[in-house]
Design an enzyme around this catalytic site. Structure first.
Site, PDB file in Angstrom:
ATOM      1  CG  HIS A  92      -0.419   0.289   2.516  1.00  0.00           C
ATOM      2  ND1 HIS A  92      -0.248  -0.669   3.489  1.00  0.00           N
ATOM      3  CD2 HIS A  92      -0.002   1.447   3.072  1.00  0.00           C
ATOM      4  CE1 HIS A  92       0.246  -0.123   4.581  1.00  0.00           C
ATOM      5  NE2 HIS A  92       0.409   1.168   4.344  1.00  0.00           N
ATOM      6  CG  ASP A 122       0.019  -3.975   2.763  1.00  0.00           C
ATOM      7  OD1 ASP A 122       0.546  -3.487   1.747  1.00  0.00           O
ATOM      8  OD2 ASP A 122      -0.368  -3.295   3.736  1.00  0.00           O
ATOM      9  CB  SER A 198       2.975   1.258   6.385  1.00  0.00           C
ATOM     10  OG  SER A 198       1.800   1.423   7.145  1.00  0.00           O
TER      11      SER A 198
END
Length: 384
Positions: A92, A122, A198
């Site tokens: 992402h 992901d 992230s």
């Protein structure tokens, strides 16, 4: 000779023979009775369990963690996992783009290219020619982490590059979905994950070995989730061996791995103050000083700043309230408990601190700060 002289001579010879025999016994027999370890020895602080000193682990790991800018307003983290210049990150973070900008811990800006990305899991790989040949982080390839293992999450939450948060593995096998990705068999960690974390690594606190990829967090909670690295290594290594010729068609996702897509000014301000005290607790005075605004720095040199906080052993934020003045400024009021060293004694005090937070050159800074003592412990402990 007189009788007394002979007696003295005989006793002297006897003592010499006894001493020689004792030396022979000590040299030949005593070692057989020992386990091989000295009875008295200086203990080695680097045991197998504790591994390297924490500061060394942080320093060695941070060098290989980068901030990734995708060019479409998204920003995340990544880490070097092989000597080909390949970074592991979250899908992402780089979805919908082929080229990205990489910011290293030593202030280099490099070009990167997405060479592999999943539309379901992901995870993605970015190749950076400028990092070819650099020694990567060590991956945990076989054994998974267990509940209670001490870990560190490293990344760039809310744009604060190379931030370290510590915690433990607090849960295993977590499953959920944040569209369009399905998260399975995750580590649940007590180290919080904020937007920008992230793609950064979850590492063993003792060794710096990579356990997982920090991927998701729960808004307004000290809980994060990390993909176990052993679950995706085969996939990312396949992309490194044979990069995708054509990336899958996918629009840039709005997913940030968080329940909310954008942090508010209140969240940014409270995070900055919390991050400031985390840096002080880790004795990272250089980074803590970098969070101050220009006018504050003009009135306080780094040496004076460092000297002022050297007696501070630990800070705990008991309560915090944020007043948002506008989308560029906020005032943070907090009650903190401070364990500090004063005149050779340990003292626990409570302070009320107030910080004005605002942007300078597009970076959120502590513009001003002030505080006052509101309570001191009745007893002081002398250090023995």
């Amino acid at each position: 000779m007189r009788k007394g002289t002979w007696l003295s001579l005989i006793m002297s010879v006897a003592f010499l023979l006894f001493g020689a025999g004792a030396v022979v016994f000590i040299r030949s027999e005593i070692p057989k009775q020992l386990s091989g370890k000295p009875l008295l020895a200086v203990s080695d602080t680097r045991s197998e369990k504790t591994g390297k000193p924490l500061k060394d682990v942080i320093y060695e790991t941070q060098k290989l963690v980068v901030m990734i800018e995708s060019g479409n307003g998204k920003q995340g983290s990544g880490f070097l996992y092989n000597n080909q210049g390949d970074l592991i990150t979250n899908a992402h973070v780089v979805s919908g783009v082929h080229k990205v900008k990489i910011h290293t811990s030593d202030a280099r800006e490099l070009d990167g290219e997405v060479i592999g990305i999943s539309t379901e899991t992901d995870v993605a790989v970015v190749r950076v020619p400028g990092l070819v040949g650099e020694k990567p982080l060590k991956m945990v390839r076989n054994k998974k982490a267990e509940i209670g293992d001490e870990v560190m999450a490293i990344g760039s939450p809310l744009g604060f590059q190379n931030t370290v948060t510590t915690g433990i593995i607090s849960g295993l096998g977590r499953n959920f979905t944040i569209e369009p990705y399905s998260y399975k068999d995750l580590y649940q960690i007590s180290a919080p994950i904020a937007p920008g974390n992230s793609g950064g690594p979850l590492v063993r606190r003792e060794t710096g070995e990579v356990l997982g990829i920090n991927s998701a967090g729960i808004e307004q909670g000290s809980i994060g989730f990390s993909i176990p690295i052993v679950n995706v290594l085969a996939t990312v290594e396949a992309w490194s061996t044979k990069p995708m010729e054509v990336l899958p068609e996918q629009e840039g996702t709005n997913s940030t791995g968080m329940a909310k897509q954008e942090a508010t000014m209140s969240e940014y301000a409270s995070y900055l103050v919390t991050h400031f005290y985390d840096s002080l607790n880790n004795a990272d005075y250089v980074y803590a000083y970098s969070l101050l605004g220009g006018s504050w720095k003009e009135g306080t040199s780094y040496d004076a700043f460092r000297e002022g906080y050297m007696p501070t052993r630990n800070v705990v934020i008991d309560d915090m309230h944020v007043t948002v003045n506008n989308d560029q400024q906020a005032t943070v009021t907090a009650i903190i408990s401070v364990d500090e060293r004063v005149s050779g004694k340990n003292k626990l005090s409570k302070y009320q601190v107030i910080y004005d937070v605002g942007y300078e050159n597009d970076q959120l800074k502590l513009i001003t700060g002030r505080g006052k003592v509101i309570e001191q412990a009745a007893h002081e402990k002398e250090q023995h």
